[in-house]
Design a protein around this motif. Structure first.
Motif, mmCIF file in Angstrom:
data_model
loop_
_atom_site.group_PDB
_atom_site.id
_atom_site.type_symbol
_atom_site.label_atom_id
_atom_site.label_comp_id
_atom_site.label_asym_id
_atom_site.label_seq_id
_atom_site.Cartn_x
_atom_site.Cartn_y
_atom_site.Cartn_z
ATOM 1 N N PRO A 489 0.797 -1.236 0.000
ATOM 2 C CA PRO A 489 0.000 0.000 0.000
ATOM 3 C C PRO A 489 0.824 1.277 0.000
ATOM 4 N N LEU A 490 1.967 1.278 0.696
ATOM 5 C CA LEU A 490 2.781 2.486 0.729
ATOM 6 C C LEU A 490 3.416 2.770 -0.628
ATOM 7 N N GLN A 491 3.691 1.710 -1.384
ATOM 8 C CA GLN A 491 4.317 1.876 -2.698
ATOM 9 C C GLN A 491 3.299 1.916 -3.829
ATOM 10 N N ASN A 492 2.031 1.649 -3.510
ATOM 11 C CA ASN A 492 0.995 1.481 -4.538
ATOM 12 C C ASN A 492 1.514 0.515 -5.605
ATOM 13 N N ALA A 493 1.863 -0.676 -5.138
ATOM 14 C CA ALA A 493 2.521 -1.656 -5.997
ATOM 15 C C ALA A 493 2.055 -3.055 -5.636
ATOM 16 N N MET A 494 2.375 -4.004 -6.517
ATOM 17 C CA MET A 494 2.083 -5.413 -6.274
ATOM 18 C C MET A 494 3.259 -6.260 -6.741
ATOM 19 N N ASN A 495 3.451 -7.406 -6.083
ATOM 20 C CA ASN A 495 4.458 -8.387 -6.499
ATOM 21 C C ASN A 495 3.795 -9.741 -6.690
ATOM 22 N N PHE A 496 4.099 -10.384 -7.813
ATOM 23 C CA PHE A 496 3.648 -11.756 -8.067
ATOM 24 C C PHE A 496 4.886 -12.600 -8.371
ATOM 25 N N PRO A 497 5.485 -13.222 -7.338
ATOM 26 C CA PRO A 497 6.725 -13.973 -7.531
ATOM 27 C C PRO A 497 6.580 -15.128 -8.518
ATOM 28 N N ALA A 498 7.695 -15.505 -9.112
ATOM 29 C CA ALA A 498 7.705 -16.553 -10.127
ATOM 30 C C ALA A 498 7.146 -17.866 -9.600
ATOM 31 N N ALA A 499 7.411 -18.195 -8.333
ATOM 32 C CA ALA A 499 7.033 -19.507 -7.812
ATOM 33 C C ALA A 499 5.532 -19.715 -7.716
ATOM 34 N N ILE A 500 4.759 -18.636 -7.666
ATOM 35 C CA ILE A 500 3.308 -18.818 -7.622
ATOM 36 C C ILE A 500 2.731 -18.915 -9.034
ATOM 37 N N LEU A 501 3.544 -18.612 -10.018
ATOM 38 C CA LEU A 501 3.070 -18.630 -11.406
ATOM 39 C C LEU A 501 3.347 -19.998 -12.025
ATOM 40 N N GLN A 502 2.803 -21.025 -11.385
ATOM 41 C CA GLN A 502 2.933 -22.398 -11.846
ATOM 42 C C GLN A 502 1.653 -23.135 -11.457
ATOM 43 N N PRO A 503 1.408 -24.331 -12.017
ATOM 44 C CA PRO A 503 0.186 -25.067 -11.678
ATOM 45 C C PRO A 503 0.116 -25.333 -10.170
ATOM 46 N N PRO A 504 -1.085 -25.265 -9.563
ATOM 47 C CA PRO A 504 -2.373 -25.104 -10.223
ATOM 48 C C PRO A 504 -2.835 -23.659 -10.376
ATOM 49 N N PHE A 505 -2.043 -22.699 -9.929
ATOM 50 C CA PHE A 505 -2.485 -21.310 -10.012
ATOM 51 C C PHE A 505 -2.370 -20.752 -11.419
ATOM 52 N N PHE A 506 -1.270 -21.067 -12.068
ATOM 53 C CA PHE A 506 -1.110 -20.654 -13.458
ATOM 54 C C PHE A 506 -0.512 -21.809 -14.235
ATOM 55 N N ASP A 507 -1.253 -22.267 -15.233
ATOM 56 C CA ASP A 507 -0.817 -23.393 -16.047
ATOM 57 C C ASP A 507 -0.989 -23.025 -17.517
ATOM 58 N N PRO A 508 0.117 -22.829 -18.243
ATOM 59 C CA PRO A 508 0.010 -22.467 -19.663
ATOM 60 C C PRO A 508 -0.812 -23.460 -20.476
ATOM 61 N N LYS A 509 -0.941 -24.703 -19.988
ATOM 62 C CA LYS A 509 -1.680 -25.721 -20.724
ATOM 63 C C LYS A 509 -3.155 -25.786 -20.327
ATOM 64 N N ALA A 510 -3.530 -25.082 -19.278
ATOM 65 C CA ALA A 510 -4.906 -25.142 -18.789
ATOM 66 C C ALA A 510 -5.794 -24.148 -19.534
ATOM 67 N N SER A 511 -7.090 -24.265 -19.316
ATOM 68 C CA SER A 511 -8.036 -23.346 -19.952
ATOM 69 C C SER A 511 -7.920 -21.957 -19.339
ATOM 70 N N ASP A 512 -8.365 -20.955 -20.082
ATOM 71 C CA ASP A 512 -8.385 -19.595 -19.541
ATOM 72 C C ASP A 512 -9.294 -19.514 -18.321
ATOM 73 N N GLY A 513 -10.382 -20.301 -18.345
ATOM 74 C CA GLY A 513 -11.302 -20.270 -17.213
ATOM 75 C C GLY A 513 -10.613 -20.677 -15.930
ATOM 76 N N GLU A 514 -9.848 -21.770 -15.992
ATOM 77 C CA GLU A 514 -9.153 -22.240 -14.801
ATOM 78 C C GLU A 514 -8.079 -21.240 -14.369
ATOM 79 N N ASN A 515 -7.334 -20.679 -15.322
ATOM 80 C CA ASN A 515 -6.287 -19.717 -14.973
ATOM 81 C C ASN A 515 -6.858 -18.422 -14.409
ATOM 82 N N TYR A 516 -7.915 -17.915 -15.016
ATOM 83 C CA TYR A 516 -8.520 -16.692 -14.479
ATOM 84 C C TYR A 516 -9.156 -16.947 -13.116
#
Length: 682
Positions: A489-516
């Protein structure tokens, strides 16, 4: 505001510990892992228990590992990432030409892993630390020792971390009222149990824990060679009971308006008498700081009075115990086992201590977080994944912006300020723009305790150096290998580390519905933290400022109160309910995050939406919350965590009209809310 998926607060610190290896595709899922129209065929209806409907098979088949107090999607992702990192470290260790930060990482890890060498040294590495405490003769020396113990080990806004065994904790960040300069924040500390509630709550379970904690203090002091350990433990425990009485509650700690207490150096003597503050801050390396924000003024005042009224001998035992307890993981097995006996078994209900390599990696991540992260992303994070996530972020911000424009209750002036926050927000995806240097950290092979001590001192010095540097809005608050996300909040910023950008949260092979539904809702969650009950208090520059009209804030608080009541009605145990006020920020962020992610998903589909598009989305959201928790740990979370239990976070969908239509939810079902009872904010 972490996402810890153990907490997600401005940091998604809550339950964002997913698992690619532990995560099973949806029941009836296709080969690509995308959920089919139905998640399971069990008799439970989605309108009665959506968490069980979506995750019933996983819950039935999954056992919590013996070395864990909980298990779920987040934990599985972390386990997978950790295995990759250890393999990298082993490769570096075998490469005699490796140097620089890679060598530091390998040496730190391998030294921690060398149990035989640690056992052979016994308590010898600990003796210099205890000798300095034993040499304290009077209150003047005591105050200097307390100052020297200060560490930058708390973070009240980004990580919602209020815990330190030291008497106080330091956080360095831009000022609440001054976005141009970094400021030292002083927080309460000095407790060995997680929160004041463990000391002050009158219940059989808490009384039993207090007895076990007193025994633990005595056991640690005895291992360290102190005579009359039980008597010393009783005095240390009594001192901590008095410290706890002056501590703020977890709810008050989360109230940033109560925390906005600006003190000059001179104010400490008048507002918190009992100790020589000039000497304290000089010993802490803060003699040049003239202005502080005292997050917990009552606790600071109480601690100072106890320094004055409590004998030096008791304080020396207090310092000795906490030094031994804190560094126990780097000491012989008896110390580490005793620490686990209380912190693991008694407090969290975890039956088995983690394997040595897991503890070694955790310590290495603490000491050289971005150095480890750099190794991780170089090997395991494809550039195309970053681009795809950045596109999703843009879509969800646009959806949130559109929702703000459509609010009929928000005045134009407030709306303009809200849109300015979105327009100027910094979003960090995968890894930082600039990597932190560890060139000044001395890692000595064979010196496990010394490495841990020097790493903490190195980090503390880095944080003190920020007081002479400009505010950097793009600075990251968590390393890339952490399965988490955060709103700053102080920086008005967000971080999304690489390790959370993998299945099941983000899967390049999954449907857009599941990823969204999964990572999209997390992205929406973090965006919306800028507009929850806490984030809404900060403007586009990160200044704590009221930019709302009186009428708009009244409407917002009215909706928030309804959400407080909704969550306070949930009772995970007959004698313990969810604290709707404590979890409000996270619940608001979940509600707005899922709604914005859903809008962005539907917009991205255009006219080509599959028939089960909405089911895919909501099941993707529910699957991300697959979690099982041992009772002791679950109770601790309800008392201290700003995030509600996973099953209730999943149930936030009962406030969204598309969920009712997607699963044909009817009146009379347990989660059904009449339209007028559904909470709508953004």
């Amino acid at each position: 505001m972490k996402t810890n998926w153990t907490p997600i607060k401005t940091a998604l610190s809550v339950a964002l510990c997913g698992a690619s290896l532990a995560f099973a595709p949806a029941h009836g899922a296709g080969q690509d892992g995308a959920p089919a129209a139905k998640a399971m065929t069990a008799p439970v209806l989605p309108g009665d228990d959506f968490f069980a409907y979506a995750n019933g098979d996983w819950l039935a088949k999954t056992e919590i590992p013996a070395d864990r107090s909980s298990w779920g999607a987040f934990a599985g992702m972390a386990e997978s990432s950790n295995a990759r990192i250890v393999k990298l470290i082993e490769e570096i260790s075998a490469n005699k030409k490796a140097k620089g930060e890679a060598r530091q990482v390998a040496d730190f890890y391998n030294t921690f892993m060398d149990e035989a060498a640690i056992e052979a040294k016994g308590t010898a590495p600990l003796k210099p630390l205890l000798a300095r405490i034993d040499a304290i003769k009077d209150k003047a020396q005591l105050v200097r020792a307390l100052g020297a113990s200060l560490r930058a080990d708390v973070d009240p806004l980004n990580a919602t971390n209020f815990f330190t065994e030291n008497l106080f904790g330091l956080w360095v960040a831009q000022g609440l009222n001054d976005p141009v300069r970094n400021t030292p924040y002083l927080l309460q500390g000095g407790l060995g149990m997680p929160d004041r509630a463990y000391y002050l709550t009158d219940s059989p379970r808490m009384a039993e824990l207090r007895t076990k904690y007193k025994q633990h203090i005595g056991a640690m002091l005895k291992l360290a060679g102190y005579a009359d350990a039980d008597a010393r433990a009783a005095r240390v425990f009594d001192l901590e009971m008095k410290i706890a009485q002056s501590h703020a509650s977890r709810e008050d700690s989360a109230d940033v308006l109560k925390a906005n207490n600006s003190w000059t150096l001179k104010d400490f003597a008048a507002k918190a008498p009992g100790m020589d503050w000039t000497a304290f801050f000089k010993s802490a390396g803060l003699s040049g700081a003239q202005h502080f924000i005292v997050w917990h003024p009552g606790a600071v005042k109480g601690a100072a009075a106890l320094v004055d009224s409590t004998d030096v001998a008791t304080w020396k035992d207090f310092l000795a115990f906490h030094q031994v307890n804190h560094f126990a993981p780097t000491l012989p097995k008896a110390f580490a086992d005793q620490r686990f006996e209380f912190s693991g078994k008694a407090l969290s209900g975890t039956p088995q201590q983690s394997l040595r390599w897991k503890r070694a990696l955790a310590a290495t991540n603490d000491a050289l977080d971005e150095a480890v992260g750099h190794l991780y992303v170089d090997r395991h994070f494809p550039a195309e994944n970053k681009a795809r996530v950045q596109k999703m972020v843009g879509n969800i911000i646009a959806a949130f912006s559109k929702r703000i424009d459509q609010l009929d209750w928000m005045a134009p002036a407030t709306r303009a300020q809200a849109q300015e926050k979105l327009k100027t927000m910094y979003v960090g995806v995968a890894y930082p723009d600039r990597w932190r240097s560890y060139a000044g950290l001395k890692v000595v092979p064979g010196d496990a305790l010394g490495n841990a001590v020097r790493a903490e001192q190195f980090h503390y010095a880095q944080q003190l150096a920020l007081l002479k540097q400009k505010v950097d809005r793009t600075a990251w608050a968590m390393p890339p290998q952490l399965v988490n996300a955060v709103n700053l909040p102080l920086q008005n910023a967000m971080n999304f580390p690489a390790a959370i950008l993998q299945p099941p949260f983000f899967d390049p092979k999954a449907s857009d519905g599941e990823n969204y539904g999964a990572i999209g809702s997390i992205i929406g969650h973090e965006i919306s933290h800028s507009f929850d009950d806490q984030g809404a208090q900060f403007d586009a520059q990160g200044r704590l400022r009221d930019w709302w009209t009186k009428e708009d804030m009244a409407h917002f608080k009215g909706a928030a109160d309804k959400l407080v009541a909704q969550f306070s009605a949930y009772k995970p145990f007959p004698d313990l309910a969810v604290n709707g006020q404590l979890t409000l920020s996270e619940n608001l962020a979940d509600l707005a995050g899922v709604a914005a992610a859903y809008d962005a998903y539907k917009t991205s589909l255009g006219q080509a939406a599959p028939a089960d598009a909405d089911q895919q989305f909501f099941l993707g959201y529910a699957h991300a919350w697959q979690t099982k928790v041992r009772e002791a740990a679950a109770r601790q979370r309800v008392l201290t965590d700003g995030h509600a239990p996973a099953e209730y976070r999943t149930a936030i969908v009962r406030n969204l009209e598309p969920w009712y239509k997607a699963f044909d939810v009817k009146p009379g079902q347990a989660l059904y809310l009449a339209p007028a009872e559904r909470v709508k904010v953004w």
